[in-house]
Design an enzyme around this catalytic site. Structure first.
Site, PDB file in Angstrom:
ATOM      1  N   GLY A 145      25.908  50.241 -27.650  1.00 33.04           N
ATOM      2  CA  GLY A 145      25.716  49.023 -28.026  1.00 33.04           C
ATOM      3  C   GLY A 145      24.436  48.626 -28.920  1.00 33.04           C
ATOM      4  O   GLY A 145      23.683  49.453 -29.101  1.00 33.04           O
ATOM      5  N   GLN A 146      24.687  47.534 -29.595  1.00 36.66           N
ATOM      6  CA  GLN A 146      23.510  47.194 -30.352  1.00 36.66           C
ATOM      7  C   GLN A 146      23.222  45.505 -30.225  1.00 36.66           C
ATOM      8  O   GLN A 146      24.168  44.822 -30.278  1.00 36.66           O
ATOM      9  CB  GLN A 146      24.075  47.182 -31.912  1.00 36.66           C
ATOM     10  CG  GLN A 146      23.391  48.314 -32.961  1.00 36.66           C
ATOM     11  CD  GLN A 146      24.176  48.597 -34.007  1.00 36.66           C
ATOM     12  OE1 GLN A 146      25.360  48.693 -34.226  1.00 36.66           O
ATOM     13  NE2 GLN A 146      23.441  49.299 -34.997  1.00 36.66           N
TER      14      GLN A 146
ATOM     15  N   ASP B 263      16.143  35.813 -21.085  1.00 34.51           N
ATOM     16  CA  ASP B 263      17.563  36.015 -21.943  1.00 34.51           C
ATOM     17  C   ASP B 263      18.564  36.516 -21.286  1.00 34.51           C
ATOM     18  O   ASP B 263      19.337  37.331 -21.665  1.00 34.51           O
ATOM     19  CB  ASP B 263      17.148  37.006 -23.061  1.00 34.51           C
ATOM     20  CG  ASP B 263      18.293  36.852 -24.421  1.00 34.51           C
ATOM     21  OD1 ASP B 263      19.130  35.876 -24.464  1.00 34.51           O
ATOM     22  OD2 ASP B 263      18.227  38.053 -25.312  1.00 34.51           O
TER      23      ASP B 263
ATOM     24  N   GLY C 274      19.680  42.494 -30.093  1.00 36.11           N
ATOM     25  CA  GLY C 274      18.650  41.930 -31.031  1.00 36.11           C
ATOM     26  C   GLY C 274      17.544  42.982 -31.328  1.00 36.11           C
ATOM     27  O   GLY C 274      16.977  43.011 -32.373  1.00 36.11           O
ATOM     28  N   GLN C 275      17.027  43.830 -30.366  1.00 37.18           N
ATOM     29  CA  GLN C 275      16.189  44.893 -30.440  1.00 37.18           C
ATOM     30  C   GLN C 275      16.170  46.071 -30.889  1.00 37.18           C
ATOM     31  O   GLN C 275      15.253  46.766 -31.161  1.00 37.18           O
ATOM     32  CB  GLN C 275      15.375  44.683 -29.058  1.00 37.18           C
ATOM     33  CG  GLN C 275      14.767  43.177 -28.566  1.00 37.18           C
ATOM     34  CD  GLN C 275      14.555  43.539 -27.278  1.00 37.18           C
ATOM     35  OE1 GLN C 275      14.155  44.312 -26.725  1.00 37.18           O
ATOM     36  NE2 GLN C 275      15.076  42.463 -26.340  1.00 37.18           N
ATOM     37  N   GLY C 276      17.600  46.541 -30.748  1.00 36.91           N
ATOM     38  CA  GLY C 276      17.902  48.028 -30.939  1.00 36.91           C
ATOM     39  C   GLY C 276      19.006  48.308 -30.737  1.00 36.91           C
ATOM     40  O   GLY C 276      19.973  47.600 -30.312  1.00 36.91           O
ATOM     41  N   THR C 277      19.381  49.859 -30.895  1.00 34.75           N
ATOM     42  CA  THR C 277      20.577  50.292 -30.587  1.00 34.75           C
ATOM     43  C   THR C 277      20.364  51.224 -29.300  1.00 34.75           C
ATOM     44  O   THR C 277      19.317  51.698 -29.138  1.00 34.75           O
ATOM     45  CB  THR C 277      20.836  51.239 -31.683  1.00 34.75           C
ATOM     46  OG1 THR C 277      20.593  50.364 -33.127  1.00 34.75           O
ATOM     47  CG2 THR C 277      22.419  51.739 -31.692  1.00 34.75           C
TER      48      THR C 277
END
Ligand SMILES: *[C@@H]1O[C@H](CO)[C@@H](O)[C@H](O)[C@H]1NC(C)=O
Ligand SMILES: *[C@@H]1O[C@H](CO)[C@@H](O)[C@H](O)[C@H]1NC(C)=O
Ligand SMILES: *[C@@H]1O[C@H](CO)[C@@H](O)[C@H](O)[C@H]1NC(C)=O
Ligand SMILES: *[C@@H]1O[C@H](CO)[C@@H](O)[C@H](O)[C@H]1NC(C)=O
Ligand SMILES: *[C@@H]1O[C@H](CO)[C@@H](O)[C@H](O)[C@H]1NC(C)=O
Ligand SMILES: *[C@@H]1O[C@H](CO)[C@@H](O)[C@H](O)[C@H]1NC(C)=O
Ligand SMILES: *[C@@H]1O[C@H](CO)[C@@H](O)[C@H](O)[C@H]1NC(C)=O
Ligand SMILES: *[C@@H]1O[C@H](CO)[C@@H](O)[C@H](O)[C@H]1NC(C)=O
Ligand SMILES: *[C@@H]1O[C@H](CO)[C@@H](O)[C@H](O)[C@H]1NC(C)=O
Ligand SMILES: *[C@@H]1O[C@H](CO)[C@@H](O)[C@H](O)[C@H]1NC(C)=O
Length: 743
Positions: free
Chosen positions: A424-425, A542, A427-430
């Site tokens: 998954g991808q 979040d 907001g902060q990275g993969t």
């Protein structure tokens, strides 16, 4: 020694170049697919050219007139020519006519534009100016419910020197006078009264003018009277938006809803009007946070300022400036400066040029060899290794639980970060799926950018997660800081996110009412633990359906602590930038920028609604007024047709009372006032109570269908027997504790 120093220098310049690349694209100033300029003039949103490009208020409509072959912007409703618009300053510059009195070849008695009823007012950055002598110029206004009269008197006195001695004219009461204007002025009339002076000029005129512009302009004139050669003068207007944040940013959603969750720098907005809520009509003023600039009325309109490049920093030698997202920091550079000088001197005095060449070749080979090791060390530092070490020293990190992986190990585990391994991808990275040499399956999170702010988030996540031990929170196994971007290693959660099951057609999977309730209770339990049972409160910040994972037994696991804060670490933190995901964001937090435990409660309320209705938190398929799930829910509640939006499966399996209980709980979580929302602990207890009632009814259903009512009346609002399990980090599942119930 020399090798070491040179490689330091090379690495340091490499690092600087890396950081310089960080700020590249210009942020948008207009909405997507809208004209952002008219001629040379920028047209920032909320202003715009053409339908859909300006905010839903036609005072902000701009016409770009090209009839003269020179594109010129005009405000459609006032027909004023626009010279400049500043979104961040909330001002715009327009042309203003000069009011002439008894001047040959000039129009008589023109007045400034009447802006009553518009969102515009004349700014106090203007100054009222009259030219000529032997008269008094007056402005009168009867608008806005109060009447004002103000003005200035201009004398005729040829003995007074009107130049300050260097050929620059001044406006000092002789042949020219000036006065300030009151604030919130939206309309006024200019008039002239003759003075009893013997001499007087036949032609007088007055105008409102941008003070700054006038100072520059008048300085260029040797005779102030030359200003009458112009027909129009620039004047500054303030513009106000009588809109709510949702109206402003909601329109943006039509273009791309995902931008909300992925863009890191968000504007912060204040609405002025104490007696109105976020959804009322209050004057809205948005700004880009500190360390960023751009158009704060577009969601992704704010961009980082590179303070280091523009020289807006306060780092002094030997510290060097390193730019972050929305800020900067001062750091010690590698110890290279003075030794480099020494080398140069040494070379100059001692070694010959040939020797240097030979040496350089030799150095080159050696540097290559050591570079790899050096890079790893450098990245460790750059990636917050130092920061982490500080946290370790301060006893903030639970060392035993964190393993420092080396880079080869993780590269092998993820098949060199193969695209096929992407889980998954965010907001902060993969996130990649990987297999360690011992056969364990892990999830490896790789940061998106080498950016100070995000690295801080990574370290933050390490610190937070190292302190949490809860069965419904994703476990952090370790990290790796020696690679270009830092990596976090988690336990692998095989069944994906609840978002997938709720919103993507998945025929085989039965997302039952019982399961939804259990997941809700588990997440609530985990959050309640984070808020109150851990050593000190931790806010997730979040919570959303894509951050709730399911393990092989479909147990909930809360993930993604990148933006979380533990109160002890960041006690005084009052953010100016709102983090979170649209659709889940607490409106009170959006307004005040102050995150509380109740902001998590709000986001959790939205997740509850998703579980109940199967609807997305923001859906472009719903009509604009009900695009947000919370508004949709409130709307159906008001109309008393809640059951229209409840998921078919839930309606089929659930008992009306239980569904209503959950809906009521969600409603309380979504209260506009954080104070009135229940705490996470209360939410967890209530969910556990409902869950028990459902389980009990499922067990009894075959035999005693009517028992349902009786039992619901007997059980109090807070079932005391369930308190323990949620506070103790959930040592007993609700199924375990079921036999304890007096049924
Ligand atoms: C404005 O008009 C000129 C000449 O008529 C033309 O060359 C130019 O492309 C036009 N600009 C725009 C933005 O339409
Ligand atoms: C300008 O505003 C008027 C109403 O004030 C409207 O009729 C007209 O269509 C607008 N012009 C354009 C180009 O939209
Ligand atoms: C300006 O003068 C006109 C005519 O006397 C009057 O109708 C109008 O109300 C005045 N405007 C203001 C803002 O006082
Ligand atoms: C005259 O005005 C100019 C422009 O403001 C300024 O630079 C200059 O110093 C002034 N000279 C004197 C003597 O005040
Ligand atoms: C105006 O005053 C300045 C000194 O303040 C003097 O140098 C200059 O000659 C004067 N000009 C005239 C026209 O009197
Ligand atoms: C207007 O100007 C003329 C000369 O151009 C002068 O005779 C007359 O007195 C002026 N009127 C006023 C009201 O100042
Ligand atoms: C004053 O003159 C300078 C130099 O000629 C010019 O750059 C500047 O734009 C002028 N200022 C105004 C307000 O016209
Ligand atoms: C300035 O110009 C006006 C009109 O152009 C003229 O009447 C006046 O004498 C001039 N003043 C000076 C000091 O040159
Ligand atoms: C929406 O944003 C995402 C990521 O920011 C991007 O990949 C996608 O292409 C965008 N979609 C549209 C329609 O602009
Ligand atoms: C609230 O605002 C309304 C109009 O916006 C106003 O009539 C009312 O007096 C205000 N109430 C208070 C308490 O300020």
């Amino acid at each position: 020694m020399v090798v070491k120093l040179l490689s330091h220098v090379i690495l340091f310049t490499l690092l600087l170049r890396l950081l310089a690349v960080a700020s590249s694209q210009k942020p948008p100033i207009a909405k997507p697919n809208c004209q952002s300029h008219c001629g040379d003039i920028e047209i920032p949103y909320p202003f715009g050219i053409g339908a859909g490009c300006y905010i839903d208020d036609d005072w902000f409509q701009i016409i770009c007139d090209n009839s003269t072959g020179n594109p010129t912007p005009f405000l459609n409703r006032t027909n004023l020519e626009v010279l400049e618009i500043s979104a961040e300053g909330g001002t715009l510059k327009v042309t203003n006519p000069i009011t002439f009195s008894n001047c040959s070849n000039k129009p008589i008695n023109r007045q400034t534009a009447n802006l009553e009823g518009s969102p515009f007012a004349y700014s106090t950055k203007n100054v009222f100016t009259a030219v000529g002598c032997g008269f008094m110029a007056t402005i009168t206004s009867n608008s806005n419910g109060y009447s004002i009269s103000s003005g200035c008197k201009s004398d005729c006195d040829i003995s007074i020197n009107k130049s300050n001695g260097t050929g620059h004219s001044v406006c000092n009461g002789v042949d020219c006078c000036q006065t300030a204007i009151p604030s919130f002025l939206s309309a006024f009339n200019t008039s002239f009264q003759r003075d009893d002076d013997k001499t007087r000029s036949s032609c007088n005129y007055a105008f409102l003018v941008d003070r700054e512009w006038f100072q520059g302009y008048a300085n260029n004139l040797t005779n102030i009277s030359a200003i009458s050669d112009r027909d129009n003068i620039p004047v500054v207007l303030e513009w106000n938006m009588f809109h709510s944040t949702t109206e402003v940013f909601g329109t943006f959603l039509e273009v791309n809803a995902t931008v909300w969750s992925d863009d890191p720098i968000r504007p912060s907005c204040d609405s002025y009007n104490d007696n109105s809520s976020v959804y009322g009509s209050s004057r809205l003023e948005c700004t880009c946070g500190g360390g960023s600039e751009g158009n704060p009325y577009l969601l992704d309109g704010c961009q980082d300022i590179n303070e280091c490049e523009v020289g807006k920093h306060s780092c002094s030698e030997p510290l060097v400036c390193v730019n972050y997202r929305a800020g900067y920091g001062c750091f010690y550079p590698p110890k290279s400066k003075s030794p480099v000088k020494a080398i140069i001197i040494g070379i100059g005095s001692g070694l010959g040029f040939l020797l240097l060449l030979l040496g350089a070749w030799w150095l080159h080979k050696l540097i290559k060899k050591t570079k790899a090791i050096k890079r790893k060390k450098k990245f460790f530092k750059q990636n917050g290794g130092i920061l982490l070490e500080q946290q370790l020293a301060a006893g903030e990190v639970n060392v035993e639980k964190i393993k420092l992986f080396n880079s080869q190990e993780l590269e092998m585990a993820t098949d060199h970060f193969n695209i096929d391994r992407i889980l998954g991808q965010g907001g902060q990275g993969t996130v990649y799926k990987g297999m360690l040499t011992d056969g364990r399956i892990v999830a490896v999170k790789k940061s998106k950018l080498v950016d100070g702010g995000e690295i801080a988030q990574f370290i933050n996540e390490i610190v937070i997660l190292s302190q949490i031990n809860h069965r419904n929170v994703v476990k952090l196994l370790g990290c790796c800081l020696e690679t270009e971007v830092p990596l976090l290693v988690y336990e692998f959660i095989p069944k994906g996110t609840i978002y997938q099951y709720l919103h993507k057609e998945n025929e085989e999977f039965l997302f039952t009412w019982e399961m939804r309730l259990r997941i809700a209770a588990e997440v609530a339990g985990a959050l309640s633990y984070l808020h109150s049972a851990a050593g000190f409160p931790i806010y997730h910040r979040d919570i959303k359906s894509t951050n709730i994972l399911l393990d092989d037994k479909y147990r909930a696991k809360v993930a993604d602590f990148g933006t979380s804060r533990s109160v002890s670490i960041d006690q005084t933190h009052l953010t100016t930038i709102v983090h979170g995901t649209f659709g889940y964001l607490d409106p009170e937090y959006f307004q005040s920028s102050q995150f509380t435990d109740k902001s998590d409660v709000y986001s959790f309320g939205v997740v509850l609604l998703e579980l109940l209705t199967g609807e997305k938190s923001v859906s472009l398929t719903r009509s604009p007024e009900i695009r947000g799930l919370v508004t949709y829910f409130n709307f159906t509640m008001e109309e008393n047709r809640l059951f229209d939006i409840i998921d078919a499966r839930v309606k089929e399996e659930g008992v009306t009372e239980d569904i209503l209980s959950v809906a009521n709980l969600a409603n309380r979580c979504l209260d506009m006032s954080g104070k009135r929302r229940p705490t996470m602990k209360e939410v967890a207890m209530e969910l556990e109570r409902i869950q028990k009632s459902v389980n009990a009814s499922n067990n009894l259903q075959q035999n005693y269908d009517e028992v349902e009512y009786v039992r619901n009346e007997v059980t109090g609002p807070w079932d005391v027997t369930s308190t323990g399990s949620c506070l103790a980090g959930g040592t007993t599942t609700s199924k375990d504790s079921l036999p304890l119930l007096p049924y």
